[in-house]
Design a protein around this motif. Structure first.
Motif, PDB file in Angstrom:
ATOM      1  N   ASP A 176      68.144 -15.507  -0.563  1.00 21.13           N
ATOM      2  CA  ASP A 176      68.506 -15.727   0.844  1.00 21.13           C
ATOM      3  C   ASP A 176      67.833 -16.974   1.394  1.00 21.13           C
ATOM      4  OD1 ASP A 176      70.018 -13.456   0.751  1.00 21.13           O
ATOM      5  OD2 ASP A 176      68.598 -12.182   1.831  1.00 21.13           O
ATOM      6  N   VAL A 177      66.569 -17.179   1.018  1.00 19.39           N
ATOM      7  CA  VAL A 177      65.825 -18.343   1.513  1.00 19.39           C
ATOM      8  C   VAL A 177      66.264 -19.609   0.788  1.00 19.39           C
ATOM      9  CG1 VAL A 177      63.522 -19.288   1.914  1.00 19.39           C
ATOM     10  CG2 VAL A 177      63.879 -16.835   2.032  1.00 19.39           C
ATOM     11  N   ALA A 178      66.621 -19.489  -0.484  1.00 16.47           N
ATOM     12  CA  ALA A 178      67.041 -20.659  -1.258  1.00 16.47           C
ATOM     13  C   ALA A 178      68.267 -21.315  -0.648  1.00 16.47           C
ATOM     14  CB  ALA A 178      67.314 -20.251  -2.705  1.00 16.47           C
ATOM     15  N   VAL A 179      69.133 -20.512  -0.071  1.00 14.64           N
ATOM     16  CA  VAL A 179      70.335 -21.059   0.546  1.00 14.64           C
ATOM     17  C   VAL A 179      69.965 -22.050   1.644  1.00 14.64           C
ATOM     18  CG1 VAL A 179      72.369 -20.487   1.936  1.00 14.64           C
ATOM     19  CG2 VAL A 179      71.741 -19.050  -0.013  1.00 14.64           C
ATOM     20  N   ARG A 180      68.912 -21.755   2.389  1.00 18.90           N
ATOM     21  CA  ARG A 180      68.517 -22.630   3.504  1.00 18.90           C
ATOM     22  C   ARG A 180      68.133 -24.018   3.014  1.00 18.90           C
ATOM     23  NH1 ARG A 180      64.361 -18.161   5.791  1.00 18.90           N
ATOM     24  NH2 ARG A 180      65.819 -16.395   5.775  1.00 18.90           N
ATOM     25  N   SER A 181      67.409 -24.097   1.883  1.00 18.64           N
ATOM     26  CA  SER A 181      67.000 -25.410   1.378  1.00 18.64           C
ATOM     27  C   SER A 181      68.219 -26.232   0.990  1.00 18.64           C
ATOM     28  CB  SER A 181      66.060 -25.253   0.175  1.00 18.64           C
ATOM     29  OG  SER A 181      66.730 -24.701  -0.942  1.00 18.64           O
ATOM     30  N   GLY A 182      69.247 -25.568   0.445  1.00 16.25           N
ATOM     31  CA  GLY A 182      70.468 -26.281   0.105  1.00 16.25           C
ATOM     32  C   GLY A 182      71.221 -26.752   1.334  1.00 16.25           C
TER      33      GLY A 182
END
Length: 383
Positions: free
Chosen positions: A268-274
């Motif tokens: 869920d958090v990885a999506v934000r970096s993308g």
């Protein structure tokens, strides 16, 4: 062979010796001076870039061997000097390829493919993946540079084996250029090289805010001489903070590889970096799922961190114009972790380990998709 022919042969042999830091022949760097041969005794004069050059012993040894290999030479005497300030200035101008001092060489027209490896949160193995990916690419004959952009949590020097024995190499300076240390044929730069010295303990944590962080990344991109690179990898800090924004501003043309683990808390958090990377104009080229299911000796899969996180991130980041795929699923591996602790990349030390195989396949997939030339100016003028 006449005396003149013998001198020419020695000059060619010595001129072909490669400077281990600049990775170019001495003749091209204008480091060869007077050469004389008298009755089989060769006298060779060379100059180094700076006083106390860390590669001095190796260069002198290589020059001696090169001259001695010429038929007709029975003994070799090597005289070592240092470039004058004017000669050094001319060299740095030549290395920059006509660019102004502190100009950024990795802009939209660069032939170097820039790949920022990001993650939403820490602890997903992003740096371990980046270090091994760099080595795997270099093993394929690709010229690779690696910037440790995780200033607060730098770990690349240790993962690349540059801190073993307590010796931490520092970049060699030629005027305002820095020559990065090389590990496993990868040119590496990290703030950790400036905070420690040989045999000393770390000087402490880096407690910098936005402007200092921005300047550090900018200097890594402008003042470090990487030479001609095929690929430049950036090991990004986790999250979407100052450095992510700075890299987006400095390298809007970069590709982005998002690393996650299978569980939802990470994906869920990885999506934000993308999403932040895409907002700066960068292109997401794929997702790497690290710490995926490993196979136990009895053949049973162990999903310690769950499953499906990589696919979830790829789906969330995909658009109609820009589909995103999972490029690699790297299984949980004690060997991968042990290699990181020892500074021995698993792709070299244990290439048959399932994690190493997955990373090597990732390198192959990236190597097969080079930057296109469409829309970019080329460094020549038609006649």
């Amino acid at each position: 062979m006449t005396s003149s022919d013998l001198v020419d042969s020695v000059r060619r042999a010595v001129g072909a010796v490669t400077d281990p830091e600049l990775r170019r022949p001495l003749a091209e760097l204008d480091m060869v001076r007077d050469i004389a041969v008298d009755d089989g005794a060769a006298r060779v004069a060379i100059v180094l870039t700076i006083i106390g050059c860390p590669a001095a012993t190796r260069i002198e040894s290589d020059v001696r061997q090169a001259a001695a290999s010429v038929p007709g030479v029975r003994s070799v005497d090597v005289a070592v000097g240092v470039m004058t300030p004017d000669e050094r200035r001319a060299l740095t101008d030549r290395l920059r390829g006509g660019r102004a001092a502190r100009a950024m060489p990795f802009g939209p027209d660069s032939l170097t493919r820039v790949i920022a490896v990001t993650s939403g949160k820490g602890g997903v193995g992003k740096s371990t993946v980046t270090a091994n990916l760099a080595v795997a690419l270099a093993r394929r004959g690709i010229t690779v540079g690696l910037i440790d952009a995780d200033v607060h949590g730098y770990s690349i020097p240790a993962l690349m084996g540059l801190t073993r024995g307590g010796d931490v190499p520092t970049p060699t300076r030629i005027d305002d250029l820095m020559l990065p240390p090389v590990a496993h044929d990868v040119k590496v730069i990290s703030i950790g090289m400036f905070l420690r010295r040989a045999g000393e303990a770390p000087t402490g944590a880096v407690a910098w805010r936005g402007p200092m962080l921005h300047r550090t990344i900018q200097q890594f991109l402008t003042d470090v001489y990487f030479g001609d690179l095929d690929v430049l990898l950036l090991d990004m800090p986790p999250g979407t903070g100052d450095i992510a924004i700075s890299v987006g501003q400095l390298l809007p043309n970069a590709d982005v590889l998002v690393v996650t683990t299978p569980q939802s808390a990470a994906s869920d958090v990885a999506v934000r970096s993308g999403l932040v990377a895409r907002q700066t104009g960068q292109r997401i080229i794929g997702v790497v799922e690290n710490m995926a299911a490993m196979t136990l000796p009895d053949g049973t899969p162990l999903e310690l961190f769950g499953s499906g996180g990589g696919s979830e991130v790829a789906a969330a980041l995909s658009t109609d114009d820009e589909p995103v795929e999972v490029l690699a699923s790297i299984p949980l591996s004690a060997t991968l972790r042990e290699g990181g602790d020892a500074g021995e990349p698993v792709v070299l030390a244990h290439p048959d380990d399932p994690a190493a195989v997955a990373i090597d396949r990732l390198a192959g997939a990236l190597a097969a998709t080079r930057r296109g030339l469409a829309g970019r100016s080329l460094p020549f003028t038609p006649r």
